[in-house]
Design an enzyme around this catalytic site. Structure first.
Site, PDB file in Angstrom:
ATOM      1  N   ASP A 138       0.839  -1.210   0.000  1.00 12.20           N
ATOM      2  CA  ASP A 138       0.000   0.000   0.000  1.00 12.20           C
ATOM      3  C   ASP A 138       0.869   1.253   0.000  1.00 12.20           C
ATOM      4  O   ASP A 138       0.595   2.215   0.699  1.00 12.20           O
ATOM      5  CB  ASP A 138      -0.939  -0.023   1.212  1.00 12.20           C
ATOM      6  CG  ASP A 138      -2.113   0.935   1.061  1.00 12.20           C
ATOM      7  OD1 ASP A 138      -2.313   1.475  -0.054  1.00 12.20           O
ATOM      8  OD2 ASP A 138      -2.828   1.157   2.050  1.00 12.20           O
ATOM      9  N   ARG A 142       0.157   9.078   0.585  1.00  9.67           N
ATOM     10  CA  ARG A 142      -0.639   9.193   1.821  1.00  9.67           C
ATOM     11  C   ARG A 142      -0.051   8.341   2.945  1.00  9.67           C
ATOM     12  O   ARG A 142      -0.324   8.588   4.121  1.00  9.67           O
ATOM     13  CB  ARG A 142      -2.103   8.778   1.558  1.00  9.67           C
ATOM     14  CG  ARG A 142      -2.262   7.347   1.114  1.00  9.67           C
ATOM     15  CD  ARG A 142      -3.696   6.913   0.808  1.00  9.67           C
ATOM     16  NE  ARG A 142      -3.687   5.566   0.237  1.00  9.67           N
ATOM     17  CZ  ARG A 142      -3.521   5.286  -1.049  1.00  9.67           C
ATOM     18  NH1 ARG A 142      -3.404   6.272  -1.918  1.00  9.67           N
ATOM     19  NH2 ARG A 142      -3.476   4.030  -1.477  1.00  9.67           N
ATOM     20  N   ASN A 143       0.742   7.342   2.597  1.00 11.54           N
ATOM     21  CA  ASN A 143       1.315   6.432   3.593  1.00 11.54           C
ATOM     22  C   ASN A 143       2.799   6.672   3.854  1.00 11.54           C
ATOM     23  O   ASN A 143       3.489   5.797   4.371  1.00 11.54           O
ATOM     24  CB  ASN A 143       1.060   4.983   3.181  1.00 11.54           C
ATOM     25  CG  ASN A 143      -0.407   4.619   3.340  1.00 11.54           C
ATOM     26  OD1 ASN A 143      -1.103   5.222   4.173  1.00 11.54           O
ATOM     27  ND2 ASN A 143      -0.879   3.676   2.547  1.00 11.54           N
ATOM     28  N   ASP A 156       2.456   2.924   7.739  1.00  7.82           N
ATOM     29  CA  ASP A 156       1.247   2.185   7.428  1.00  7.82           C
ATOM     30  C   ASP A 156       1.483   0.790   6.877  1.00  7.82           C
ATOM     31  O   ASP A 156       1.454   0.552   5.672  1.00  7.82           O
ATOM     32  CB  ASP A 156       0.372   2.988   6.451  1.00  7.82           C
ATOM     33  CG  ASP A 156      -1.066   2.902   6.902  1.00  7.82           C
ATOM     34  OD1 ASP A 156      -1.502   1.784   7.194  1.00  7.82           O
ATOM     35  OD2 ASP A 156      -1.725   3.950   7.008  1.00  7.82           O
TER      36      ASP A 156
HETATM   37  P1  ADP Z   1      -4.714   5.094   7.483  1.00  7.64           P
HETATM   38  O1  ADP Z   1      -5.383   3.914   8.111  1.00  7.64           O
HETATM   39  O2  ADP Z   1      -5.664   6.142   6.967  1.00  7.64           O
HETATM   40  O3  ADP Z   1      -3.704   4.745   6.467  1.00  7.64           O
HETATM   41  P2  ADP Z   1      -3.396   5.692  10.013  1.00  7.64           P
HETATM   42  O4  ADP Z   1      -4.417   5.058  10.903  1.00  7.64           O
HETATM   43  O5  ADP Z   1      -2.046   5.074  10.006  1.00  7.64           O
HETATM   44  O6  ADP Z   1      -3.908   5.880   8.565  1.00  7.64           O
HETATM   45  O7  ADP Z   1      -3.231   7.215  10.393  1.00  7.64           O
HETATM   46  C1  ADP Z   1      -4.252   8.165  10.263  1.00  7.64           C
HETATM   47  C2  ADP Z   1      -3.641   9.576  10.275  1.00  7.64           C
HETATM   48  O8  ADP Z   1      -2.956   9.807  11.499  1.00  7.64           O
HETATM   49  C3  ADP Z   1      -2.587   9.793   9.191  1.00  7.64           C
HETATM   50  O9  ADP Z   1      -3.129  10.267   8.007  1.00  7.64           O
HETATM   51  C4  ADP Z   1      -1.677  10.835   9.814  1.00  7.64           C
HETATM   52  O10 ADP Z   1      -2.191  12.123   9.586  1.00  7.64           O
HETATM   53  C5  ADP Z   1      -1.767  10.541  11.278  1.00  7.64           C
HETATM   54  N1  ADP Z   1      -0.595   9.743  11.728  1.00  7.64           N
HETATM   55  C6  ADP Z   1      -0.443   8.395  11.640  1.00  7.64           C
HETATM   56  N2  ADP Z   1       0.735   8.004  12.155  1.00  7.64           N
HETATM   57  C7  ADP Z   1       1.353   9.129  12.564  1.00  7.64           C
HETATM   58  C8  ADP Z   1       2.639   9.393  13.156  1.00  7.64           C
HETATM   59  N3  ADP Z   1       3.496   8.408  13.459  1.00  7.64           N
HETATM   60  N4  ADP Z   1       2.955  10.677  13.437  1.00  7.64           N
HETATM   61  C9  ADP Z   1       2.089  11.674  13.143  1.00  7.64           C
HETATM   62  N5  ADP Z   1       0.883  11.505  12.560  1.00  7.64           N
HETATM   63  C10 ADP Z   1       0.515  10.244  12.289  1.00  7.64           C
END
Ligand code: ADP
Length: 283
Positions: A138, A142-143, A156
């Site tokens: 993936d 965005r990831n 992610d």
């Molecule tokens: P998704 O399931 O949508 O791929 P995540 O659950 O991993 O995303 O994360 C959702 C959001 O939280 C991300 O888009 C990002 O903005 C924020 N985020 C995730 N991990 C981190 C991190 N380690 N540090 C800062 N922000 C984070």
């Protein structure tokens, strides 16, 4: 495959949850501070589940943490530990202050040097992931997250899988990010290091288009048909030709002919040494 390292169990009292950073597919990510005994307090991101989460979602989150525990690289988001005793469970990650690469390139003006550097950093993180025998499945802007100093790190691992001895993974269905997915993965469910390379080419395209939707104006079905018939994304405006050549290599039909991430790191590092990128625009 190497799943030998266990995530470190952290004490719930060490974590103070501050505010919400974002919501994911089945979880919520909070900004938090972690104060371990005899260590300085640090800002972290704490990933948790929604209240109505199912048991299998809990397992998936912990599996993602287990995959992340194996990785240790400057361009992969680091796992600090987990809190699994009691509820809610938390997966505690390095805090990436500048958010996702996608949001950043969409909203800020980026320099040509930054664009090449982020591409090289992502390729470097991916080379590490593959060296451990994992495929990401993936990879997209965005990831990828950006640290306080704007270093790009792959994040992610919700879909990440160990690759099989045949070096590919047959998907059991589920959601496929069609616009980032290689033709052999769309057609035959063959996910491999080389389908991650395909996705990396699309990620580079995002970096050079302020995260434009790839294949804008087409629905997923049309993208699927056109790409399997050989259509490829065009060179973005303002993208130097040597950079576009690298993207295009990632989209070769025969996956064996696509470069490895090791090769991509070398090619991008060579462009990076031309620090103001001026020569790129002459070719
Ligand atoms: P998704 O399931 O949508 O791929 P995540 O659950 O991993 O995303 O994360 C959702 C959001 O939280 C991300 O888009 C990002 O903005 C924020 N985020 C995730 N991990 C981190 C991190 N380690 N540090 C800062 N922000 C984070």
């Amino acid at each position: 495959m190497q799943l030998s390292k266990e995530p470190r169990e952290l004490n719930r009292e060490w974590l103070i949850v501050l505010s919400e950073l974002g919501q994911g597919a089945f979880g919520i990510v909070y900004e938090a501070s972690l104060s371990e005994p005899k260590a300085p307090e640090i800002q972290v991101a704490a990933k948790s589940l929604r209240k109505d989460a199912m048991d299998n979602e809990r397992e998936e989150l912990l599996e993602e943490a287990l995959v992340m525990a194996q990785m240790e690289h400057a361009n992969v988001v680091g796992l600090i530990g987990v809190i699994t005793k009691g509820r809610p469970i938390y997966v505690v990650l390095e805090h990436m202050r500048n958010g996702s690469l996608k949001d950043y390139v969409m909203n800020k003006t980026c320099t040509p040097a930054q664009q090449v550097t982020w591409s090289r950093q992502v390729a470097s993180g991916m080379a590490h992931i593959h060296s451990l025998g994992f495929i990401h499945r993936d990879l997209a802007a965005r990831n990828v997250l950006l640290s306080a100093s704007l270093t790009a790190k792959v994040a992610d691992f919700g879909l990440a899988r160990e690759s099989t001895d045949d070096a590919y993974y047959r998907s059991r269905g589920g959601n496929v990010p069609v616009r980032w997915t290689a033709p052999e993965a769309l057609e035959d469910n063959i996910f491999s290091e080389k389908s991650d390379v395909w996705a990396f080419g699309v990620l580079m395209y995002e970096v050079y288009t302020k995260a434009a939707m790839p294949y804008t104006g087409w629905n997923n079905q049309r993208v699927w048909i056109e790409v399997t018939n050989g259509f490829r994304l065009p060179c973005p405006a303002d993208c130097p030709l040597p950079v576009f050549k690298i993207m295009s290599m990632c989209w070769l039909h025969d996956r064996h002919e696509r470069p490895s991430f090791e090769t991509l790191v070398k090619a991008l590092a060579a462009l990076e040494t031309d620090s103001d990128m001026s020569s790129l625009f002459q070719s």
